[in-house]
Design a protein around this motif. Sequence first.
Motif, mmCIF file in Angstrom:
data_model
loop_
_atom_site.group_PDB
_atom_site.id
_atom_site.type_symbol
_atom_site.label_atom_id
_atom_site.label_comp_id
_atom_site.label_asym_id
_atom_site.label_seq_id
_atom_site.Cartn_x
_atom_site.Cartn_y
_atom_site.Cartn_z
ATOM 1 N N PRO A 50 0.828 -1.200 0.000
ATOM 2 C CA PRO A 50 0.000 0.000 0.000
ATOM 3 C C PRO A 50 0.869 1.258 0.000
ATOM 4 C CG PRO A 50 0.009 -0.981 2.170
ATOM 5 C CD PRO A 50 0.762 -1.929 1.290
ATOM 6 N N ILE A 51 0.471 2.257 -0.769
ATOM 7 C CA ILE A 51 1.317 3.413 -1.020
ATOM 8 C C ILE A 51 1.054 4.509 0.018
ATOM 9 C CG2 ILE A 51 1.948 5.187 -2.702
ATOM 10 C CD1 ILE A 51 0.763 3.255 -4.857
ATOM 11 N N PRO A 52 2.032 4.847 0.846
ATOM 12 C CA PRO A 52 1.857 5.960 1.784
ATOM 13 C C PRO A 52 1.940 7.292 1.040
ATOM 14 C CG PRO A 52 4.074 5.095 1.958
ATOM 15 C CD PRO A 52 3.358 4.198 0.988
ATOM 16 N N PHE A 53 1.271 8.292 1.575
ATOM 17 C CA PHE A 53 1.207 9.567 0.868
ATOM 18 C C PHE A 53 2.570 10.230 0.731
ATOM 19 C CE2 PHE A 53 0.561 14.198 0.673
ATOM 20 C CZ PHE A 53 -0.142 14.260 -0.515
ATOM 21 N N ASP A 54 3.429 10.118 1.743
ATOM 22 C CA ASP A 54 4.731 10.773 1.648
ATOM 23 C C ASP A 54 5.571 10.175 0.521
ATOM 24 O OD1 ASP A 54 4.996 8.415 3.048
ATOM 25 O OD2 ASP A 54 6.358 9.214 4.557
ATOM 26 N N ARG A 55 5.421 8.862 0.284
ATOM 27 C CA ARG A 55 6.153 8.228 -0.820
ATOM 28 C C ARG A 55 5.554 8.640 -2.170
ATOM 29 N NH1 ARG A 55 8.922 7.256 -4.068
ATOM 30 N NH2 ARG A 55 10.108 5.412 -4.646
ATOM 31 N N PHE A 56 4.229 8.766 -2.214
ATOM 32 C CA PHE A 56 3.549 9.251 -3.417
ATOM 33 C C PHE A 56 4.005 10.671 -3.750
ATOM 34 C CE2 PHE A 56 0.067 11.457 -5.533
ATOM 35 C CZ PHE A 56 -0.344 10.557 -6.504
ATOM 36 N N LEU A 57 4.111 11.496 -2.723
ATOM 37 C CA LEU A 57 4.548 12.876 -2.894
ATOM 38 C C LEU A 57 5.949 12.943 -3.500
ATOM 39 C CD1 LEU A 57 4.033 15.906 -2.391
ATOM 40 C CD2 LEU A 57 4.913 15.583 -0.086
ATOM 41 N N THR A 102 7.150 24.593 -10.951
ATOM 42 C CA THR A 102 7.718 25.229 -9.759
ATOM 43 C C THR A 102 6.605 25.704 -8.831
ATOM 44 O OG1 THR A 102 7.816 27.359 -10.906
ATOM 45 C CG2 THR A 102 9.788 25.975 -10.977
ATOM 46 N N ASN A 103 6.887 25.648 -7.534
ATOM 47 C CA ASN A 103 5.922 26.064 -6.511
ATOM 48 C C ASN A 103 4.551 25.419 -6.693
ATOM 49 O OD1 ASN A 103 7.817 27.886 -5.342
ATOM 50 N ND2 ASN A 103 7.341 29.354 -6.958
ATOM 51 N N PRO A 104 4.489 24.087 -6.731
ATOM 52 C CA PRO A 104 3.199 23.419 -6.914
ATOM 53 C C PRO A 104 2.246 23.746 -5.777
ATOM 54 C CG PRO A 104 4.860 21.858 -6.200
ATOM 55 C CD PRO A 104 5.583 23.135 -6.520
ATOM 56 N N LYS A 105 0.959 23.868 -6.114
ATOM 57 C CA LYS A 105 -0.073 24.168 -5.123
ATOM 58 C C LYS A 105 -0.613 22.846 -4.593
ATOM 59 C CE LYS A 105 -1.373 28.521 -7.328
ATOM 60 N NZ LYS A 105 -0.289 28.467 -8.319
ATOM 61 N N ILE A 106 -0.285 22.552 -3.334
ATOM 62 C CA ILE A 106 -0.654 21.279 -2.741
ATOM 63 C C ILE A 106 -1.569 21.517 -1.551
ATOM 64 C CG2 ILE A 106 0.203 19.157 -1.705
ATOM 65 C CD1 ILE A 106 2.887 19.726 -3.035
ATOM 66 N N THR A 107 -2.686 20.793 -1.527
ATOM 67 C CA THR A 107 -3.594 20.840 -0.392
ATOM 68 C C THR A 107 -3.658 19.445 0.202
ATOM 69 O OG1 THR A 107 -4.912 22.549 -1.487
ATOM 70 C CG2 THR A 107 -5.924 21.400 0.365
ATOM 71 N N ILE A 108 -3.092 19.259 1.374
ATOM 72 C CA ILE A 108 -3.030 17.944 1.985
ATOM 73 C C ILE A 108 -4.318 17.670 2.766
ATOM 74 C CG2 ILE A 108 -1.717 16.420 3.492
ATOM 75 C CD1 ILE A 108 -0.232 17.362 0.983
ATOM 76 N N SER A 109 -5.030 16.644 2.346
ATOM 77 C CA SER A 109 -6.270 16.288 3.026
ATOM 78 C C SER A 109 -5.998 15.233 4.092
ATOM 79 C CB SER A 109 -7.281 15.722 2.018
ATOM 80 O OG SER A 109 -6.820 14.490 1.509
ATOM 81 N N GLU A 110 -6.967 15.031 5.003
ATOM 82 C CA GLU A 110 -6.810 14.016 6.042
ATOM 83 C C GLU A 110 -6.719 12.625 5.423
ATOM 84 O OE1 GLU A 110 -9.844 14.287 8.920
ATOM 85 O OE2 GLU A 110 -9.336 16.305 9.559
ATOM 86 N N LYS A 111 -7.483 12.370 4.367
ATOM 87 C CA LYS A 111 -7.452 11.054 3.732
ATOM 88 C C LYS A 111 -6.105 10.779 3.096
ATOM 89 C CE LYS A 111 -12.386 10.515 2.874
ATOM 90 N NZ LYS A 111 -13.440 10.290 1.855
ATOM 91 N N ALA A 112 -5.452 11.840 2.642
ATOM 92 C CA ALA A 112 -4.151 11.647 2.004
ATOM 93 C C ALA A 112 -3.078 11.272 3.004
ATOM 94 C CB ALA A 112 -3.734 12.918 1.275
ATOM 95 N N THR A 113 -3.226 11.741 4.221
ATOM 96 C CA THR A 113 -2.174 11.517 5.217
ATOM 97 C C THR A 113 -2.470 10.378 6.174
ATOM 98 O OG1 THR A 113 -3.208 13.157 6.682
ATOM 99 C CG2 THR A 113 -1.503 13.947 5.187
ATOM 100 N N GLU A 114 -3.635 9.765 6.057
ATOM 101 C CA GLU A 114 -4.033 8.782 7.066
ATOM 102 C C GLU A 114 -3.144 7.549 7.090
ATOM 103 O OE1 GLU A 114 -7.530 6.760 4.292
ATOM 104 O OE2 GLU A 114 -8.033 7.860 6.110
ATOM 105 N N GLN A 115 -2.450 7.259 5.951
ATOM 106 C CA GLN A 115 -1.579 6.093 5.917
ATOM 107 C C GLN A 115 -0.119 6.439 6.178
ATOM 108 O OE1 GLN A 115 -1.959 3.755 2.389
ATOM 109 N NE2 GLN A 115 -4.166 3.647 2.500
#
Length: 239
Positions: free
Chosen positions: A101-108, A121-134
């Motif tokens: 299973p792919i953790p979000f930090d590795r996906f990032l 450059t300067n990507p706009k990232i919005t980290i959701s709770e579902k993205a970080t739960e793993q």
Amino acid sequence: MKIRTLIVDDEPHAIEIIEKYIENFQEIELVAKCNNAIQAFQLLQQHKVDLIFLDIKMPGLLGTDFIRSLKHPPKIIFTTAYQDYALEGFDLNAVDYLLKPIPFDRFLKAVDKVFALYKVTNPKITISEKATEQKNDVFLYLRVERKMVKVNVADIYWIESLKDYIKVVLKDKVLISKQKISLLEELLPEEKFMRIHRSFIVSTHKIESYHAYSVELLGIELPIGRNYKTECHKRLKSN
């Protein structure tokens, strides 16, 4: 710019996770989702795609064979539960290789490589709770004898190279897998693990003591290689 993206996977849950991750990046546009390589091939005839998140072991046609069939393939990030295909994947110039299973930090980390290729450059990232739960539970699948064994990287003390095999040492057991230590080094979270020798990777959080030439884990001393000494001491002093 928008990076037009396709997900190809025969597991609905795997597609759902990647789709949720993609929602955090305004620069990535999800064009479609496919359950097999044949569907993906047909879609590529009709739509421009810049990036594919591609499973490898799918019914009908392997993801690696699918890429070989394309004259001008898009950028590829392989997503799979099987490490056996990793070297083949990189031979096909994959941007990255993500183990389920792919953790979000590795996906990032994988997406950051894509952004570098497209000079985003300067990507706009919005980290959701579902993205970080793993994020806190990162797993690897190791082929041990004839089965795939799921290993939580938080349980790993060290990895030792044994020629074409590796020995993965956990607190209460040892796993032997046919694998190159260099590949595992690529897959492990670099903030939690450190190469101390050509034959050893250790968990920095599980080091009990150290001196100039070795570190100690589970009461066992492991050598620090001459070529790794400077970087190891730098990391150890900062922890």
